[in-house]
Structures are given as C-alpha cells and as structure tokens.
Write a protein that holds these residues in place. Structure first.
Motif, mmCIF file in Angstrom:
data_model
loop_
_atom_site.group_PDB
_atom_site.id
_atom_site.type_symbol
_atom_site.label_atom_id
_atom_site.label_comp_id
_atom_site.label_asym_id
_atom_site.label_seq_id
_atom_site.Cartn_x
_atom_site.Cartn_y
_atom_site.Cartn_z
ATOM 1 N N ASN A 52 0.814 -1.217 0.000
ATOM 2 C CA ASN A 52 0.000 0.000 0.000
ATOM 3 C C ASN A 52 0.848 1.267 0.000
ATOM 4 O O ASN A 52 0.322 2.377 0.000
ATOM 5 N N VAL A 53 2.168 1.086 0.034
ATOM 6 C CA VAL A 53 3.077 2.237 0.009
ATOM 7 C C VAL A 53 3.670 2.358 -1.395
ATOM 8 O O VAL A 53 4.169 1.381 -1.947
ATOM 9 N N ASP A 54 3.591 3.547 -1.960
ATOM 10 C CA ASP A 54 4.112 3.795 -3.319
ATOM 11 C C ASP A 54 5.369 4.667 -3.262
ATOM 12 O O ASP A 54 5.563 5.428 -2.313
ATOM 13 N N ILE A 55 6.181 4.554 -4.308
ATOM 14 C CA ILE A 55 7.308 5.485 -4.467
ATOM 15 C C ILE A 55 6.753 6.727 -5.149
ATOM 16 O O ILE A 55 6.221 6.663 -6.255
ATOM 17 N N ALA A 56 6.868 7.860 -4.452
ATOM 18 C CA ALA A 56 6.253 9.103 -4.940
ATOM 19 C C ALA A 56 7.230 9.983 -5.710
ATOM 20 O O ALA A 56 6.870 10.583 -6.716
ATOM 21 N N ASN A 57 8.445 10.105 -5.205
ATOM 22 C CA ASN A 57 9.452 10.967 -5.858
ATOM 23 C C ASN A 57 10.792 10.253 -5.872
ATOM 24 O O ASN A 57 11.207 9.702 -4.846
ATOM 25 N N VAL A 58 11.471 10.316 -7.009
ATOM 26 C CA VAL A 58 12.875 9.901 -7.060
ATOM 27 C C VAL A 58 13.645 11.207 -7.198
ATOM 28 O O VAL A 58 13.941 11.684 -8.295
ATOM 29 N N ASN A 59 13.943 11.816 -6.040
ATOM 30 C CA ASN A 59 14.478 13.184 -6.019
ATOM 31 C C ASN A 59 15.951 13.263 -6.369
ATOM 32 O O ASN A 59 16.423 14.235 -6.950
ATOM 33 N N ALA A 60 16.694 12.247 -5.949
ATOM 34 C CA ALA A 60 18.122 12.129 -6.235
ATOM 35 C C ALA A 60 18.403 10.625 -6.171
ATOM 36 O O ALA A 60 17.565 9.868 -5.672
ATOM 37 N N PRO A 61 19.562 10.176 -6.664
ATOM 38 C CA PRO A 61 19.790 8.730 -6.715
ATOM 39 C C PRO A 61 19.579 8.014 -5.372
ATOM 40 O O PRO A 61 19.152 6.870 -5.334
ATOM 41 N N TYR A 62 19.878 8.683 -4.255
ATOM 42 C CA TYR A 62 19.708 8.045 -2.950
ATOM 43 C C TYR A 62 18.793 8.861 -2.032
ATOM 44 O O TYR A 62 18.976 8.882 -0.830
ATOM 45 N N GLN A 63 17.822 9.513 -2.645
ATOM 46 C CA GLN A 63 16.779 10.195 -1.870
ATOM 47 C C GLN A 63 15.434 9.873 -2.503
ATOM 48 O O GLN A 63 15.051 10.461 -3.513
ATOM 49 N N ILE A 64 14.749 8.919 -1.907
ATOM 50 C CA ILE A 64 13.493 8.413 -2.461
ATOM 51 C C ILE A 64 12.359 8.747 -1.490
ATOM 52 O O ILE A 64 12.474 8.479 -0.292
ATOM 53 N N VAL A 65 11.279 9.310 -2.004
ATOM 54 C CA VAL A 65 10.135 9.655 -1.158
ATOM 55 C C VAL A 65 9.040 8.610 -1.338
ATOM 56 O O VAL A 65 8.668 8.273 -2.464
ATOM 57 N N ILE A 66 8.560 8.099 -0.205
ATOM 58 C CA ILE A 66 7.466 7.118 -0.232
ATOM 59 C C ILE A 66 6.166 7.790 0.210
ATOM 60 O O ILE A 66 6.177 8.800 0.905
ATOM 61 N N ILE A 105 16.041 24.047 -2.754
ATOM 62 C CA ILE A 105 15.924 22.583 -2.626
ATOM 63 C C ILE A 105 16.357 21.887 -3.911
ATOM 64 O O ILE A 105 17.128 20.927 -3.895
ATOM 65 N N LEU A 106 15.864 22.370 -5.059
ATOM 66 C CA LEU A 106 16.177 21.702 -6.333
ATOM 67 C C LEU A 106 17.653 21.850 -6.687
ATOM 68 O O LEU A 106 18.256 20.937 -7.250
ATOM 69 N N THR A 107 18.235 22.987 -6.344
ATOM 70 C CA THR A 107 19.664 23.209 -6.597
ATOM 71 C C THR A 107 20.484 22.135 -5.879
ATOM 72 O O THR A 107 21.420 21.564 -6.448
ATOM 73 N N GLY A 108 20.104 21.849 -4.627
ATOM 74 C CA GLY A 108 20.792 20.806 -3.853
ATOM 75 C C GLY A 108 20.620 19.431 -4.470
ATOM 76 O O GLY A 108 21.576 18.651 -4.553
ATOM 77 N N LEU A 109 19.394 19.138 -4.912
ATOM 78 C CA LEU A 109 19.133 17.824 -5.530
ATOM 79 C C LEU A 109 19.930 17.665 -6.828
ATOM 80 O O LEU A 109 20.512 16.609 -7.083
ATOM 81 N N ILE A 110 19.957 18.728 -7.643
ATOM 82 C CA ILE A 110 20.686 18.668 -8.928
ATOM 83 C C ILE A 110 22.185 18.470 -8.672
ATOM 84 O O ILE A 110 22.846 17.696 -9.380
ATOM 85 N N HIS A 111 22.698 19.121 -7.635
ATOM 86 C CA HIS A 111 24.113 18.960 -7.268
ATOM 87 C C HIS A 111 24.407 17.488 -6.953
ATOM 88 O O HIS A 111 25.411 16.932 -7.397
ATOM 89 N N ARG A 112 23.487 16.852 -6.201
ATOM 90 C CA ARG A 112 23.668 15.434 -5.846
ATOM 91 C C ARG A 112 23.590 14.525 -7.067
ATOM 92 O O ARG A 112 24.331 13.566 -7.196
ATOM 93 N N ILE A 113 22.646 14.828 -7.944
ATOM 94 C CA ILE A 113 22.478 14.013 -9.159
ATOM 95 C C ILE A 113 23.734 14.103 -10.033
ATOM 96 O O ILE A 113 24.226 13.090 -10.540
ATOM 97 N N LYS A 114 24.265 15.316 -10.164
ATOM 98 C CA LYS A 114 25.486 15.525 -10.966
ATOM 99 C C LYS A 114 26.667 14.770 -10.351
ATOM 100 O O LYS A 114 27.451 14.133 -11.043
ATOM 101 N N ALA A 145 30.535 10.252 -10.423
ATOM 102 C CA ALA A 145 31.113 9.074 -9.766
ATOM 103 C C ALA A 145 30.920 7.818 -10.616
ATOM 104 O O ALA A 145 31.813 6.964 -10.726
ATOM 105 N N MET A 146 29.737 7.719 -11.247
ATOM 106 C CA MET A 146 29.419 6.554 -12.092
ATOM 107 C C MET A 146 30.300 6.513 -13.345
ATOM 108 O O MET A 146 30.588 5.448 -13.870
ATOM 109 N N SER A 147 30.697 7.691 -13.832
ATOM 110 C CA SER A 147 31.420 7.747 -15.109
ATOM 111 C C SER A 147 32.925 7.547 -14.926
ATOM 112 O O SER A 147 33.684 7.482 -15.869
ATOM 113 N N ARG A 148 33.361 7.497 -13.671
ATOM 114 C CA ARG A 148 34.808 7.308 -13.431
ATOM 115 C C ARG A 148 35.236 5.879 -13.711
ATOM 116 O O ARG A 148 34.507 4.946 -13.485
#
Length: 288
Positions: free
Chosen positions: A146-160, A271-280, A285-288
C-alpha cells in the motif's frame, strides 16, 4: 545553454515573494480576484498558518514562481533553453513555455490543490541512502504494497507515499536498515503522487478538458516521463502527474545528456539546486 527549474510544495516559506508583489500589481489583482483572497497577505502574514495547507500552498507557490520568472527574464532579456518543475513547479515550467497564460495556470493549480487537499489521512517520508530499486525491493519484501514510491528526487533520496499508519510502519522498517542514513517524515497531509490520488486525478482530468492549451515554445521536461511534453498528451500528462511518481533524477539526467547545461532555480529556496548537485555528483562518480 540554460535550464530554469521551478520548485514545488515544501519550498514555501513565510515572507516569500515580498520583494515582488508590488512590482506586479496587475497580476496580483488578477490572482486575488480568481482566488478570493490576498496572496500577498497569505505569503507575508501567513494567517491561520494557511501557507502550509495544500489548497493555499499550491496557488501561493505558483504565483511567487511566476513573478520570480517574469522578473528574471526582464533582467536577463533571454529565455531559457529548457524548463522543468518539481510537481507543482511543472505548472510554472508550462507557463514559462507559453502553454497557457497566468490566469489559466492559477485556475488549474487552485483546483489541483483543492482536490489533493481533500485526500486526508495520508503521509510521505524521504528515505536517504537507498536507491529506487532498493526501496521498491524492501517494500515488496515486507508486504508494504500500500506504500508507493512518490518521488525519485536524487539517486539516494526516495520519497514514499501512502496511508499515515503504513508510512509510519515503513519508516520504522527503513530505520533498521544499515544503508539508510535518515528517514524524514514530510510535513504533508496527503499521500501525494500515489494510488490514493486516483480519484483526485479523475476529477482533475475532467476539469482540464475545459481549458485550451498552446504547444510549448520551449521544451518542458515532464515529471511523469522524464522527457519533453508533447502537445497532444499535455492534458493527459498533467492529470497523470497527480498519481504518478516524480522522476526528478531521470529528468535531470535527460537534460545533462543535452550537453553543457547550466541549471538555475527560479522561486523560493534552493531545494532543487541541492538535488541537482547530488544528481550531478552521482553521475560523475558513475562515469569514473
């Protein structure tokens, strides 16, 4: 190239827009007439703590985001190459892309806020430290269907999102997991971006059909699909946004593939500036 991003619910704060209201008196008069109350008073004085109630938060943020954008393009004398908005902020992105005028956007947002506020006894929580797959797997493993994933805000910040008691149960569970760095309950009254918004979505869909939209003049990245809106599916996409996940990480990754892009947050907070910084950072890190 530049992308303007517009914040959604959670970015509101008392005093927001105070430096803008007197500069755009004509729009403020239109807003007050549509809403039946003073946006300026709501934002500056916050009577009855209304600014944190969904039916007031959404129109207030929409108006302040619009004024911030108009001031920005007046000063910059240039429009962005792309626009995106987080949940409610998507209406500001569509306004910036001339898909509808100020009044139409405000009427849509007022109705959206009213419908979403009527779904009570819901809750949301941000889970830090796990990715989307890990959160989905844990919910499945512990029968929290009954719990859904609502937002994938950053790779390791998920809102339920879900019923209040289900969210409390899920939060207790995630707190026991070693990879989880924090579980943060959100200050909301409803289970936004979840199956519990299905009825609100259906009603909003009917309401949308009474309006006329124009094709976007610049690409607007959709929360639902993490790619640009198409004119033909605009109303359907806005309706779907109410009960679907906000794919913020995927949307920013889509934009980053477009080349050298700057991101600028238009509206209150960062808030979005912080999330975009984390996503970048995660993408680097993934591309290294």
């Amino acid at each position: 190239m530049i992308t303007y991003v517009f914040p959604g619910q959670g970015s509101q704060k008392q005093g927001m827009g105070s430096e803008l209201f007197d500069e755009f008196k004509e729009l403020m008069a239109q807003a007050d007439e549509i809403l039946g109350y003073s946006i300026k008073r709501l934002c500056i004085e916050n009577p009855y703590s209304n600014l944190n109630k969904t039916q007031f938060t959404q129109p207030a943020l929409y108006v302040v985001n619009v004024l911030s954008y108009l001031k920005k393009i007046r000063e910059a004398e240039a429009k962005p190459d792309f626009v995106a908005g987080h949940s409610l902020g998507e209406y500001n992105a569509l306004f910036a892309a001339e898909a509808f005028d100020f009044e139409t956007g405000l009427k849509l947002v007022r109705k959206r806020g009213e419908l979403m506020s009527m779904v009570s006894n819901g809750g949301m929580a941000a889970v830090m430290g796990l990715n989307e797959e890990q959160v989905a797997s844990a919910l499945n493993q512990y029968d929290l269907h009954n719990v859904d994933i609502a937002n994938v805000n950053a790779p390791y910040q998920i809102v339920i999102s879900g019923r209040k008691d289900d969210i409390e149960k899920a939060a207790s569970l995630f707190e026991t997991m070693t990879e989880v760095t924090m579980v943060l309950p959100l200050n909301v009254s409803g289970a936004f971006h979840s199956k519990y918004m299905n009825k609100a979505k259906e009603e909003f869909e009917q309401f949308l059909h009474t309006f006329h939209f124009s094709p976007p003049s610049i690409p607007v990245i959709s929360n639902v699909y993490a790619k640009p809106y198409t004119y033909e599916l605009m109303k359907q996409t806005l309706a779907d946004q109410i009960n679907h996940s906000v794919k913020w990480t995927e949307s920013i990754n889509y934009l980053m593939k477009k080349g050298q892009l700057e991101f600028e947050e238009i509206g209150p907070g960062n808030i979005l500036t912080g999330l975009i910084h984390r996503i970048k950072k995660d993408a680097e890190a993934m591309s290294r």
